[in-house]
Scaffold this motif. Structure first.
Motif, PDB file in Angstrom:
ATOM      1  N   LEU A  92      21.213 -40.592   0.184  1.00  0.00           N
ATOM      2  CA  LEU A  92      21.207 -40.204  -1.240  1.00  0.00           C
ATOM      3  C   LEU A  92      22.484 -40.638  -1.946  1.00  0.00           C
ATOM      4  O   LEU A  92      22.436 -41.092  -3.095  1.00  0.00           O
ATOM      5  CB  LEU A  92      21.003 -38.695  -1.373  1.00  0.00           C
ATOM      6  N   ASP A  93      23.628 -40.503  -1.246  1.00  0.00           N
ATOM      7  CA  ASP A  93      24.900 -40.957  -1.843  1.00  0.00           C
ATOM      8  C   ASP A  93      24.896 -42.462  -2.079  1.00  0.00           C
ATOM      9  O   ASP A  93      25.472 -42.943  -3.056  1.00  0.00           O
ATOM     10  CB  ASP A  93      26.087 -40.597  -0.931  1.00  0.00           C
ATOM     11  N   SER A  94      24.244 -43.216  -1.197  1.00  0.00           N
ATOM     12  CA  SER A  94      24.225 -44.670  -1.363  1.00  0.00           C
ATOM     13  C   SER A  94      23.358 -45.099  -2.548  1.00  0.00           C
ATOM     14  O   SER A  94      23.494 -46.210  -3.050  1.00  0.00           O
ATOM     15  CB  SER A  94      23.723 -45.343  -0.072  1.00  0.00           C
ATOM     16  N   LEU A  95      22.474 -44.227  -3.001  1.00  0.00           N
ATOM     17  CA  LEU A  95      21.599 -44.554  -4.115  1.00  0.00           C
ATOM     18  C   LEU A  95      22.293 -44.364  -5.472  1.00  0.00           C
ATOM     19  O   LEU A  95      21.789 -44.839  -6.477  1.00  0.00           O
ATOM     20  CB  LEU A  95      20.334 -43.681  -4.084  1.00  0.00           C
ATOM     21  N   LYS A  96      23.408 -43.679  -5.469  1.00  0.00           N
ATOM     22  CA  LYS A  96      24.086 -43.382  -6.754  1.00  0.00           C
ATOM     23  C   LYS A  96      24.706 -44.593  -7.382  1.00  0.00           C
ATOM     24  O   LYS A  96      25.244 -45.457  -6.995  1.00  0.00           O
ATOM     25  CB  LYS A  96      25.164 -42.312  -6.546  1.00  0.00           C
TER      26      LYS A  96
END
Length: 96
Positions: A92-96
């Motif tokens: 999820l953090d990589s999608l930001k």
């Protein structure tokens, strides 16, 4: 002997006891304080082996704290939910 786990932690995440109190499954959580660093399969097996070797001592200590007629037979399993949650957080953090 257990390998040295720098920046890693081992904890007890939960215990399930059978209805008749004969068996208890102890769930172990292994986590790292460094993102992206995880326990290898060999390290996890070494941890389970150490808990298995300590089973008699652990049962004795439980018996000192909890007065039961029969102490449960212990088994140890890894709780993968924490690692899974950390993996999802990274995704999820990589999608930001």
């Amino acid at each position: 002997a257990l390998p040295i786990f720098k920046d890693k932690m081992i904890g007890i995440n939960g215990v399930d006891v059978s209805g008749d109190g004969s068996y208890a499954t102890i769930y172990i959580t292994a986590m790292s304080f460094t993102p992206g660093i995880e326990y290898s399969a060999e390290e996890k097996q070494a941890i389970l082996d150490a808990f298995e070797k300590s089973k008699g001592f652990i049962r004795t200590e439980i018996g000192k704290c909890v007065k039961l007629h029969h102490l449960p037979e212990l088994s140890f399993k890894f709780d993968e939910s924490f690692e899974y949650g950390m993996k999802m957080d990274r995704i999820l953090d990589s999608l930001k």
